[in-house]
Design a protein around this motif. Structure first.
Motif, PDB file in Angstrom:
ATOM      1  N   UNK A  33       4.341  -8.499   0.844  1.00  0.00           N
ATOM      2  CA  UNK A  33       3.304  -7.520   1.158  1.00  0.00           C
ATOM      3  C   UNK A  33       2.376  -7.362  -0.036  1.00  0.00           C
ATOM      4  N   UNK A  34       1.087  -7.371   0.229  1.00  0.00           N
ATOM      5  CA  UNK A  34       0.071  -7.059  -0.780  1.00  0.00           C
ATOM      6  C   UNK A  34      -0.699  -5.844  -0.273  1.00  0.00           C
ATOM      7  N   UNK A  35      -0.616  -4.736  -1.012  1.00  0.00           N
ATOM      8  CA  UNK A  35      -1.153  -3.465  -0.552  1.00  0.00           C
ATOM      9  C   UNK A  35      -2.087  -2.868  -1.586  1.00  0.00           C
ATOM     10  N   UNK A  36      -3.165  -2.258  -1.106  1.00  0.00           N
ATOM     11  CA  UNK A  36      -4.113  -1.571  -1.976  1.00  0.00           C
ATOM     12  C   UNK A  36      -4.318  -0.151  -1.470  1.00  0.00           C
ATOM     13  N   UNK A  37      -4.336   0.834  -2.392  1.00  0.00           N
ATOM     14  CA  UNK A  37      -4.532   2.241  -2.033  1.00  0.00           C
ATOM     15  C   UNK A  37      -5.551   2.884  -2.957  1.00  0.00           C
ATOM     16  N   UNK A  38      -6.361   3.785  -2.407  1.00  0.00           N
ATOM     17  CA  UNK A  38      -7.296   4.593  -3.185  1.00  0.00           C
ATOM     18  C   UNK A  38      -6.892   6.060  -3.121  1.00  0.00           C
ATOM     19  N   UNK A  39      -7.072   6.761  -4.247  1.00  0.00           N
ATOM     20  CA  UNK A  39      -6.896   8.218  -4.302  1.00  0.00           C
ATOM     21  C   UNK A  39      -5.502   8.639  -3.846  1.00  0.00           C
ATOM     22  N   UNK A  40      -4.475   8.049  -4.439  1.00  0.00           N
ATOM     23  CA  UNK A  40      -3.107   8.239  -3.972  1.00  0.00           C
ATOM     24  C   UNK A  40      -2.569   9.650  -4.149  1.00  0.00           C
ATOM     25  N   UNK A  41      -3.198  10.465  -4.956  1.00  0.00           N
ATOM     26  CA  UNK A  41      -2.678  11.807  -5.225  1.00  0.00           C
ATOM     27  C   UNK A  41      -3.500  12.901  -4.548  1.00  0.00           C
ATOM     28  N   UNK A  42      -4.396  12.547  -3.621  1.00  0.00           N
ATOM     29  CA  UNK A  42      -5.254  13.532  -2.962  1.00  0.00           C
ATOM     30  C   UNK A  42      -6.102  14.304  -3.976  1.00  0.00           C
ATOM     31  N   UNK A  43      -6.422  13.681  -5.102  1.00  0.00           N
ATOM     32  CA  UNK A  43      -7.214  14.340  -6.126  1.00  0.00           C
ATOM     33  C   UNK A  43      -8.667  13.961  -5.930  1.00  0.00           C
ATOM     34  N   UNK A  44      -9.495  14.939  -5.581  1.00  0.00           N
ATOM     35  CA  UNK A  44     -10.864  14.665  -5.160  1.00  0.00           C
ATOM     36  C   UNK A  44     -11.687  13.967  -6.243  1.00  0.00           C
ATOM     37  N   UNK A  45     -11.451  14.325  -7.499  1.00  0.00           N
ATOM     38  CA  UNK A  45     -12.264  13.773  -8.581  1.00  0.00           C
ATOM     39  C   UNK A  45     -11.597  12.586  -9.283  1.00  0.00           C
ATOM     40  N   UNK A  52     -10.341   9.209  -7.830  1.00  0.00           N
ATOM     41  CA  UNK A  52     -10.067   8.201  -6.801  1.00  0.00           C
ATOM     42  C   UNK A  52      -9.541   6.930  -7.470  1.00  0.00           C
ATOM     43  N   UNK A  53      -8.326   6.990  -7.957  1.00  0.00           N
ATOM     44  CA  UNK A  53      -7.745   5.884  -8.711  1.00  0.00           C
ATOM     45  C   UNK A  53      -7.188   4.844  -7.748  1.00  0.00           C
ATOM     46  N   UNK A  54      -7.651   3.587  -7.810  1.00  0.00           N
ATOM     47  CA  UNK A  54      -7.088   2.549  -6.939  1.00  0.00           C
ATOM     48  C   UNK A  54      -5.739   2.079  -7.451  1.00  0.00           C
ATOM     49  N   UNK A  55      -4.868   1.741  -6.539  1.00  0.00           N
ATOM     50  CA  UNK A  55      -3.556   1.206  -6.889  1.00  0.00           C
ATOM     51  C   UNK A  55      -3.322  -0.034  -6.025  1.00  0.00           C
ATOM     52  N   UNK A  56      -2.661  -1.015  -6.612  1.00  0.00           N
ATOM     53  CA  UNK A  56      -2.364  -2.240  -5.866  1.00  0.00           C
ATOM     54  C   UNK A  56      -0.937  -2.658  -6.163  1.00  0.00           C
ATOM     55  N   UNK A  57      -0.243  -3.103  -5.129  1.00  0.00           N
ATOM     56  CA  UNK A  57       1.136  -3.565  -5.300  1.00  0.00           C
ATOM     57  C   UNK A  57       1.319  -4.898  -4.601  1.00  0.00           C
ATOM     58  N   UNK A  58       2.247  -5.674  -5.127  1.00  0.00           N
ATOM     59  CA  UNK A  58       2.714  -6.895  -4.475  1.00  0.00           C
ATOM     60  C   UNK A  58       4.236  -6.876  -4.494  1.00  0.00           C
ATOM     61  N   UNK A  59       4.831  -7.139  -3.342  1.00  0.00           N
ATOM     62  CA  UNK A  59       6.293  -7.102  -3.217  1.00  0.00           C
ATOM     63  C   UNK A  59       6.766  -8.367  -2.525  1.00  0.00           C
ATOM     64  N   UNK A  60       7.773  -8.990  -3.112  1.00  0.00           N
ATOM     65  CA  UNK A  60       8.514 -10.078  -2.459  1.00  0.00           C
ATOM     66  C   UNK A  60       9.927  -9.577  -2.217  1.00  0.00           C
TER      67      UNK A  60
END
Length: 352
Positions: free
Chosen positions: A324-336, A338-346
């Motif tokens: 799985x290759x996943x990308x997320x924005x604003x993971x903490x519901x913090x309006x100011x 919007x930190x992107x996060x990306x993961x890769x899992x095997x």
């Protein structure tokens, strides 16, 4: 999963012989083990190797009138208790179930049912503050599910107090000053061949009348609706859900919403690929004005999270290889922020 072992009660001997005669049945034990290698963008990964194993015990039996009963007890990693269900399947009156600890009754079994090759978008190594609508499933509850008629079932679930407790024998939850009794209803319908599936459900939980930080003019409400299609090897679906908490304290979460959709393709019996997206919203109550003027308030801006995931799963017998290759924005519901996060899992999984 393949059966690890199946123990017929009639095979037991000695002091259990008299019990066998009155309670003919069987016990199955199934298990899983999974090893993962996780990579997180922009974060300290440390040791990327993870492992999980679990066992599920399932017992079955039959009454004199032809009704069947079953019990399922799930243990997650290191034999940690996770859930249990006791079910009675009547001849024509549907199924009654007692569920404990996320047993899946009510809308809790529909928090994210979109097509995917492996896991939900939000369950691929990235920590989020996503809030999902669970109804009464987090508390010990009683449910009834109708027999399937032309591909349609109707389900009702109830708990005397929806406080998130799973009581042991002779135990009680001690009472909650926030939530009272809760009800879930779910309609699940589709075509006889399974090509179309539509589900809609709602949950209502009574609020305790002594709680000062809640709007007591209504109840705590949750809802979910979704639709899926299958065209041969292709599955496509989307769903939305929402929750009204009725909080009144300044600058606290008042509404949550989730939407997700997925597209999965089974290339053959062993190989599948998918793409899916999830979006999560949160709104808050009013907060004190930034101007500092007495008696003035302003609305907190709506905050959101958004993620997408590409997944591949290859399975031969009881062995699976997954990515799985996943990308997320604003993971903490913090309006100011919007930190992107990306993961890769095997992952390598074993089922037995």
């Amino acid at each position: 999963m393949n059966k690890l072992t199946k123990i017929g009660l009639s095979a037991l001997s000695g002091s259990l012989a008299s019990i066998v005669a009155a309670n003919a049945g069987s016990l199955e034990v199934t298990g899983t083990a999974e090893v993962t290698w996780t990579s997180l963008q922009g974060q300290s990964t440390g040791n990327p190797i993870g492992m999980n194993s679990g066992l599920t015990f399932t017992g079955n039996g039959e009454l004199d009138g032809g009704q069947t009963f079953s019990v399922a007890i799930a243990h997650t990693d290191k034999l940690a208790y996770s859930s249990a269900n006791i079910s009675l399947n009547t001849n024509s009156g549907g199924t009654f179930k007692l569920s404990s600890a996320e047993g899946g009754a009510g809308i809790g079994g529909y928090d994210d049912n979109m097509p995917r090759a492996w896991e939900e978008v939000w369950d691929t190594g990235i920590t989020t503050n996503a809030n999902f609508q669970k109804g009464v499933s987090g508390s010990t509850n009683i449910s009834w599910k109708s027999p399937k008629i032309s591909g349609t079932t109707f389900q009702i679930a109830y708990t005397p107090e929806n406080d998130g407790s799973a009581n042991v024998k002779k135990g009680t939850s001690g009472g909650s000053d926030t939530f009272g009794s809760g009800w879930d209803i779910v309609l699940d319908t589709g075509s006889e061949d399974g090509a179309i599936n539509f589900f809609v459900g709602g949950s209502r939980t009574e609020l305790a009348k002594i709680k000062a930080d809640r709007d007591l003019s209504g109840d705590h409400e949750e809802a979910v609706v979704g639709l899926q299609f299958k065209f041969g090897p292709v599955a496509l679906g989307g769903q939305i859900s929402g929750e009204r908490l009725r909080t009144v304290a300044s600058n606290t979460a008042e509404y949550y919403g989730n939407s997700s959709w997925g597209l999965a393709f089974n290339i053959n019996d062993s190989l599948s690929v998918s793409y899916s997206e999830a979006r999560h919203l949160m709104t808050k109550t009013k907060k004190a004005s930034s101007t500092g003027l007495d008696g003035t308030e302003e609305y907190t801006p709506k905050s959101w999270m958004r993620g997408d995931s590409i997944q591949v799963a290859y399975t031969i017998g009881g062995v699976g290889l997954k990515y799985a290759r996943t990308s997320y924005d604003n993971t903490l519901f913090t309006f100011d922020a919007k930190v992107p996060r990306e993961s890769q899992i095997v992952a390598v999984s074993l089922a037995f």
